[in-house]
Design an enzyme around this catalytic site. Structure first.
Site, PDB file in Angstrom:
ATOM      1  N   SER A   1      -4.862 -28.169  14.509  1.00 19.13           N
ATOM      2  CA  SER A   1      -5.311 -28.734  15.782  1.00 19.13           C
ATOM      3  C   SER A   1      -4.481 -28.102  16.909  1.00 19.13           C
ATOM      4  O   SER A   1      -3.494 -27.417  16.650  1.00 19.13           O
ATOM      5  CB  SER A   1      -5.105 -30.245  15.782  1.00 19.13           C
ATOM      6  OG  SER A   1      -3.717 -30.526  15.738  1.00 19.13           O
TER       7      SER A   1
ATOM      8  N   HIS B   1     -12.039 -40.437  13.320  1.00 23.19           N
ATOM      9  CA  HIS B   1     -10.738 -39.968  12.816  1.00 23.19           C
ATOM     10  C   HIS B   1      -9.844 -41.148  12.441  1.00 23.19           C
ATOM     11  O   HIS B   1     -10.029 -42.255  12.950  1.00 23.19           O
ATOM     12  CB  HIS B   1     -10.018 -39.141  13.893  1.00 23.19           C
ATOM     13  CG  HIS B   1     -10.675 -37.829  14.173  1.00 23.19           C
ATOM     14  ND1 HIS B   1     -10.979 -37.395  15.434  1.00 23.19           N
ATOM     15  CD2 HIS B   1     -11.088 -36.844  13.336  1.00 23.19           C
ATOM     16  CE1 HIS B   1     -11.548 -36.208  15.370  1.00 23.19           C
ATOM     17  NE2 HIS B   1     -11.641 -35.847  14.113  1.00 23.19           N
TER      18      HIS B   1
ATOM     19  N   ARG C   1      14.877 -31.811   0.716  1.00 20.10           N
ATOM     20  CA  ARG C   1      14.079 -31.259  -0.390  1.00 20.10           C
ATOM     21  C   ARG C   1      13.715 -32.335  -1.406  1.00 20.10           C
ATOM     22  O   ARG C   1      12.719 -32.226  -2.108  1.00 20.10           O
ATOM     23  CB  ARG C   1      14.853 -30.142  -1.092  1.00 20.10           C
ATOM     24  CG  ARG C   1      15.006 -28.909  -0.224  1.00 20.10           C
ATOM     25  CD  ARG C   1      15.979 -27.940  -0.831  1.00 20.10           C
ATOM     26  NE  ARG C   1      17.310 -28.530  -0.972  1.00 20.10           N
ATOM     27  CZ  ARG C   1      18.392 -27.866  -1.377  1.00 20.10           C
ATOM     28  NH1 ARG C   1      18.290 -26.596  -1.696  1.00 20.10           N
ATOM     29  NH2 ARG C   1      19.566 -28.467  -1.465  1.00 20.10           N
TER      30      ARG C   1
ATOM     31  N   ASP D   1      -9.005 -26.444  14.877  1.00 18.38           N
ATOM     32  CA  ASP D   1      -9.725 -27.726  14.842  1.00 18.38           C
ATOM     33  C   ASP D   1      -9.766 -28.311  16.261  1.00 18.38           C
ATOM     34  O   ASP D   1      -8.736 -28.368  16.938  1.00 18.38           O
ATOM     35  CB  ASP D   1      -8.950 -28.656  13.892  1.00 18.38           C
ATOM     36  CG  ASP D   1      -9.702 -29.928  13.557  1.00 18.38           C
ATOM     37  OD1 ASP D   1     -10.943 -29.918  13.622  1.00 18.38           O
ATOM     38  OD2 ASP D   1      -9.036 -30.925  13.210  1.00 18.38           O
TER      39      ASP D   1
ATOM     40  N   ASP E   1      -7.730 -34.935   7.181  1.00 23.75           N
ATOM     41  CA  ASP E   1      -6.345 -34.929   7.650  1.00 23.75           C
ATOM     42  C   ASP E   1      -5.630 -36.213   7.214  1.00 23.75           C
ATOM     43  O   ASP E   1      -4.580 -36.202   6.575  1.00 23.75           O
ATOM     44  CB  ASP E   1      -6.325 -34.793   9.185  1.00 23.75           C
ATOM     45  CG  ASP E   1      -4.911 -34.617   9.729  1.00 23.75           C
ATOM     46  OD1 ASP E   1      -3.961 -34.593   8.941  1.00 23.75           O
ATOM     47  OD2 ASP E   1      -4.759 -34.496  10.959  1.00 23.75           O
TER      48      ASP E   1
HETATM   49  P1  13P Z   1      -9.702 -37.784   9.061  1.00 25.56           P
HETATM   50  O1  13P Z   1      -8.892 -38.478  10.109  1.00 25.56           O
HETATM   51  O2  13P Z   1     -10.722 -38.692   8.458  1.00 25.56           O
HETATM   52  O3  13P Z   1      -8.865 -37.158   8.006  1.00 25.56           O
HETATM   53  O4  13P Z   1     -10.532 -36.620   9.786  1.00 25.56           O
HETATM   54  C1  13P Z   1      -9.897 -35.409  10.125  1.00 25.56           C
HETATM   55  C2  13P Z   1     -10.744 -34.559  10.998  1.00 25.56           C
HETATM   56  O5  13P Z   1     -11.908 -34.797  11.222  1.00 25.56           O
HETATM   57  C3  13P Z   1     -10.084 -33.395  11.600  1.00 25.56           C
HETATM   58  O6  13P Z   1     -10.909 -32.703  12.479  1.00 25.56           O
HETATM   59  O1  G3H Z   2      -8.791 -34.072  14.759  1.00 29.20           O
HETATM   60  C1  G3H Z   2      -7.999 -34.706  14.166  1.00 29.20           C
HETATM   61  C2  G3H Z   2      -6.970 -34.200  13.282  1.00 29.20           C
HETATM   62  O2  G3H Z   2      -6.618 -35.288  12.485  1.00 29.20           O
HETATM   63  C3  G3H Z   2      -5.796 -33.579  14.009  1.00 29.20           C
HETATM   64  O3  G3H Z   2      -4.968 -34.536  14.566  1.00 29.20           O
HETATM   65  O4  G3H Z   2      -4.427 -33.779  16.908  1.00 29.20           O
HETATM   66  O5  G3H Z   2      -2.957 -35.370  15.658  1.00 29.20           O
HETATM   67  O6  G3H Z   2      -3.062 -32.963  15.015  1.00 29.20           O
HETATM   68  P1  G3H Z   2      -3.788 -34.130  15.611  1.00 29.20           P
HETATM   69 ZN    ZN Z   3     -12.184 -33.904  13.671  1.00 26.80          ZN
END
Ligand code: 13P
Ligand code: G3H
Ligand code: ZN
Length: 338
Positions: free
Chosen positions: A50, A192, A293, A83, A268
């Site tokens: 992202s 999400h 670790r 993304d 995600d």
């Molecule tokens: P989730 O939050 O369901 O894992 O979706 C992730 C997503 O769509 C990232 O673009």
């Molecule tokens: O689009 C949603 C993904 O879960 C990415 O999330 O923007 O917190 O990295 P983020």
């Molecule tokens: Zn998404």
């Protein structure tokens, strides 16, 4: 082997009738875990970052971690995808880093993933305009593009309000023709995060079949596809977490979505949950432990197991050797002929 164009991975999945997970990453352990799962199950894979991940890794670290991952796993088709790209500039930045695919989230005013008071849904014409700009830039460099029609959000709460707009099948054909996107994210009621539904999962899966008829050659994408398994939420809560009422998309619905025409499955949250559960467990059971670790290692192992299971459930397993990766030069020629 260089990174694979996402278009090729999704074309193969469409022909083969299976889904491919697109897994979000922010650090080395996540990348290693996903590649380990892909190697074990012999799966093609999409790694996605992202805009937040690009900032977190200061861009260059992510690029070199991905190069290391590909060098360490020759023979696996691996695409690197941006993304929820908010605008042309961020897509250009990702392409400059070597990403083989970008998403332009043209359905919402830049800077957000879900519409709100500050960031309303964009009009159809505006979405086409910003998406086409990215497609022109990306395709001239052989890079694949994902667009989005509709906005994410739960059906129960928000349908028919100005907040959440499910994909309108009648708009799909025109959008795909006028923009030239390789992949299209459909809004069918997912959202999400770990709280997708209040009572029970409700999805408009029939929309996928309707859209498939309108655009037979375009890959379809399902965002918000984490299943938020109860055992995992219980494990997080057992070791001190607080995730009351978390709920996701059942695997059976994802498999039905793939049958109806979804190829790319975005995940995600489940990865975040499994990593959190593993780290919490070490901290709870071994309070004297302070070697990173010793908790990042178990988290990486648990993530690899979770992703390998998804690769089997999505039908991706065993398809890594079906084809060899094209180059971006090959894709440039392909797009130039269209
Ligand atoms: P989730 O939050 O369901 O894992 O979706 C992730 C997503 O769509 C990232 O673009
Ligand atoms: O689009 C949603 C993904 O879960 C990415 O999330 O923007 O917190 O990295 P983020
Ligand atoms: Zn998404």
């Amino acid at each position: 082997m260089p990174l694979c164009p996402m278009r090729q991975i999704l074309d193969e999945a469409r022909k083969g009738g299976y889904g491919v997970g697109a897994y979000n990453v922010n650090n080395m352990e996540q990348i290693q875990a996903i590649l380990q799962a892909a190697s074990e199950t012999q799966s093609p894979v999409i790694i996605q970052a992202s805009r937040g991940a690009l900032e977190y890794t200061n861009l260059v670290y992510l690029k070199h971690l991905m190069m290391a991952a590909v060098e360490d796993n020759p023979g696996l088709p691996v695409a690197l995808h941006l993304d929820h790209g908010p605008n042309l500039k961020t897509c250009q930045e990702a392409i400059g880093l070597g990403f083989t695919s970008v998403m332009i989230d043209g359905s919402i005013d830049y800077d957000a993933k879900t519409p709100d008071g500050k960031h309303p849904a964009r009009s159809f014409e505006d979405n086409i305009r910003v998406t086409k700009e990215v497609v022109d830039y990306a395709h001239a460099r052989g890079v694949s593009v994902e667009g989005e029609l509709g906005t994410l959000g739960g059906i129960e709460e928000d349908t028919h309000t100005d907040k959440v707009l499910l994909t309108e099948p009648d708009e799909v054909e025109e959008f795909v023709k006028r923009t030239g996107v390789d992949a299209l994210a459909l809004a069918i009621g997912t959202s999400h995060g770990a709280y997708k539904f209040k009572h029970e999962p409700v999805l408009a899966l029939e929309l996928i079949s309707e859209c498939r008829q309108r655009a037979p050659d375009t890959a379809f994408v399902m965002h918000g596809s984490s299943s938020v398994p109860k055992e995992l939420v219980d494990e997080v809560n057992k070791y001190g977490g607080k995730l009351p009422g978390a709920m996701g998309v059942p695997m059976s619905s994802i498999q039905e979505a793939v049958k109806r025409g979804i190829q790319k499955i975005n995940v995600d949250t489940d990865g975040r949950l499994v990593v959190t559960a593993a780290i919490r467990k070490v901290f709870a059971l071994k309070p004297g432990e302070f070697d990173p670790r010793k908790y990042l290692g178990p988290a990486r192992d648990a993530l690899a197991q979770l992703i390998a299971a998804k690769m089997r459930d999505f039908g991706t397993a065993g398809h890594a050797k079906d084809y060899s990766s094209k180059t971006l030069e090959d894709m440039k020629t392909f797009y130039a002929k269209k």
